[in-house]
Design an enzyme around this catalytic site. Structure first.
Site, short mmCIF file in Angstrom:
data_model
loop_
_atom_site.label_atom_id
_atom_site.label_comp_id
_atom_site.label_asym_id
_atom_site.label_seq_id
_atom_site.Cartn_x
_atom_site.Cartn_y
_atom_site.Cartn_z
N LYS A 56 -9.05 -1.86 8.65
CA LYS A 56 -9.90 -1.09 8.57
C LYS A 56 -10.97 -1.26 9.82
O LYS A 56 -11.78 -0.27 10.00
CB LYS A 56 -10.91 -1.32 7.37
CG LYS A 56 -10.08 -1.07 6.03
CD LYS A 56 -11.05 -0.14 4.95
CE LYS A 56 -10.06 0.56 3.99
NZ LYS A 56 -9.36 -0.52 3.43
N SER A 81 -16.98 -2.06 -1.63
CA SER A 81 -17.21 -3.64 -1.97
C SER A 81 -16.16 -4.33 -0.98
O SER A 81 -16.14 -5.40 -1.53
CB SER A 81 -17.00 -3.51 -3.46
OG SER A 81 -15.90 -3.09 -3.85
N GLU A 207 1.77 2.26 -3.81
CA GLU A 207 0.65 1.87 -4.54
C GLU A 207 1.18 1.31 -5.63
O GLU A 207 2.36 1.09 -6.20
CB GLU A 207 0.04 3.16 -4.89
CG GLU A 207 0.75 4.14 -5.56
CD GLU A 207 0.10 5.45 -5.63
OE1 GLU A 207 -1.18 5.66 -5.30
OE2 GLU A 207 0.49 6.29 -6.33
N GLY A 211 -2.16 2.33 -10.68
CA GLY A 211 -2.85 3.21 -10.06
C GLY A 211 -2.02 4.10 -9.07
O GLY A 211 -2.09 4.21 -8.06
N ASP A 213 -2.00 7.29 -8.61
CA ASP A 213 -2.32 8.78 -8.39
C ASP A 213 -1.72 9.25 -7.18
O ASP A 213 -1.45 10.47 -7.31
CB ASP A 213 -3.93 9.00 -8.40
CG ASP A 213 -4.35 7.75 -7.42
OD1 ASP A 213 -4.25 6.84 -7.34
OD2 ASP A 213 -4.76 8.54 -6.22
N SER A 307 -1.49 -5.02 5.39
CA SER A 307 -2.64 -4.21 5.64
C SER A 307 -3.89 -5.34 5.84
O SER A 307 -4.78 -5.02 6.54
CB SER A 307 -2.92 -3.28 4.77
OG SER A 307 -2.83 -3.82 3.18
C1 LIG Z 1 -8.47 -0.14 2.45
C2 LIG Z 1 -7.09 -1.09 2.22
C3 LIG Z 1 -6.08 -0.38 1.83
C4 LIG Z 1 -5.79 1.03 1.40
O1 LIG Z 1 -6.25 1.84 2.63
P1 LIG Z 1 -6.44 3.35 2.53
O2 LIG Z 1 -6.47 3.93 3.81
O3 LIG Z 1 -7.44 3.47 1.60
O4 LIG Z 1 -4.91 4.05 1.87
C5 LIG Z 1 -4.69 -1.20 1.78
N1 LIG Z 1 -4.95 -2.62 2.17
C6 LIG Z 1 -6.01 -3.11 2.62
C7 LIG Z 1 -6.08 -4.78 2.91
C8 LIG Z 1 -7.23 -2.35 2.53
O5 LIG Z 1 -8.32 -2.81 2.90
#
Ligand SMILES: *Cc1c(COP(=O)(O)O)cnc(C)c1O
Length: 323
Positions: A56, A81, A207, A211, A213, A307
């Site tokens: 992010k 959050s 996902e 969830g 969706d 991620s």
């Molecule tokens: C925010 C986040 C996601 C999901 O990312 P999106 O761009 O909302 O699809 C996945 N893994 C982690 C660790 C995140 O912080």
């Protein structure tokens, strides 16, 4: 509805150049154990080792670097959050931009502390009685702050796509790429990178089953809204895809898969035990799905985006121990 401006691959490339001096170029790891087990070559892009512990930071940095002098002076506001809060707080600190983060009053203390630690001003709200988006918008209007949402924003999507771009730049073309999916910023950006840098690559969003969706939206062709899902994958507890992310996902992604919380824990244990990496449950989505698909991946070159790695350490210990 106003016309949407969707980001394109060139925006991902521009974002990569823009954030280069700020974001880590995270390592790509491989595992002999995984390759033998899959009969494939699997490349893990380790965004758990990104600054503040998740991809992010890329989207936040890309957005804040494009603020005008007046926007920089007034400041940024975000509601989250989780990792987006910390990403905005850190990116803002690096650029000397005041940051206000709207967080639920019962957010984990560690997350509030981390956000404050990065210099963010935390505004709490009651998640049962107040609408955080409304609070964010009100703050933006009253104080002239610029609101940066966690995924539904062209510059955020372009920034998130730089992780996959780096992966393709480093290892070349792939047959399949597995990407964690919440609101779709990471997946949409990754798909833009894949379509340009590895056109034959099958791109999968993953996902939590509770969830799904995104899967419903992908299959029905319209954005499906759900109640906040109960899952360990707290970074993917989104209720719907974004206006910007959905059309890109629908056009450039091959399918959306789901995994259970048990599969996430299995993947999390594997990362800890065999690859010596702390990965948060949400960060395990991609690998958990790849494991379920492994018979179809034999002989292929496979990318997995990990991620993030931000997880409360006590909770992490309990999950590893099976409590
Ligand atoms: C925010 C986040 C996601 C999901 O990312 P999106 O761009 O909302 O699809 C996945 N893994 C982690 C660790 C995140 O912080």
């Amino acid at each position: 509805m106003t016309d949407l401006i969707l980001p394109v691959y060139d925006d991902v490339a521009a974002a990569a150049a823009r954030i280069k001096d700020y974001a880590h170029r995270t390592p790509v790891q491989t595992s002999r154990t995984v390759d033998d087990d899959f009969g494939a070559s699997v490349f893990f892009k380790c965004e758990n080792l990104q600054r503040m512990g998740a991809f992010k930071f890329r989207g936040a940095m890309n957005a804040l670097l494009q603020f005008s002098p007046a926007q920089r002076k007034a400041g940024v506001v975000a509601f989250s959050s989780g990792n987006h809060a910390q990403a905005i707080a850190l990116a803002a600190r690096l650029l000397d931009i005041p940051a206000t983060i709207v967080m639920p009053h019962d957010a984990p203390a560690a997350k509030v502390a981390a956000t404050r630690g990065y210099g963010g001003k935390v505004v709490e709200y009651n998640r049962y009685h107040e609408d955080r988006e409304q609070i964010g918008r009100d703050l933006a209007q009253q104080q002239g702050l610029t609101l940066i949402p966690p995924y539904d924003h062209p510059q955020v999507i372009a920034g998130q796509g730089t992780a996959a771009k780096e992966l393709f730049d480093e290892v070349g073309e792939l047959d399949a790429l597995f990407v964690c999916l919440g609101g779709g910023g990471l997946l949409a950006g990754s798909a833009l990178a894949a379509r340009r840098l590895s056109p034959g690559c099958r791109v999968y969003g993953v996902e939590p089953l509770a969830g799904n969706d995104g899967q419903q939206s992908f299959r029905t062709g319209r954005i499906v809204h759900i109640e906040t899902p109960q899952t360990l994958a707290d970074g993917a507890q989104t209720q719907h895809l974004g206006q910007h992310t959905f059309p890109i996902i629908r056009r450039d992604v091959d399918d959306i898969l789901t995994v259970t919380d048990d599969e996430l824990i299995t993947a999390m244990r594997f990362f800890a035990e065999r690859m010596k990496m702390v990965v948060e449950p949400t960060g395990c989505l991609g690998f958990a799905a790849a494991c379920a698909q492994k018979s179809m991946l034999r002989g292929k070159r496979v990318g997995v985006i990990i991620s993030g790695g931000n997880v409360d350490i006590r909770r992490y210990g309990e999950l590893l121990a099976g409590q």
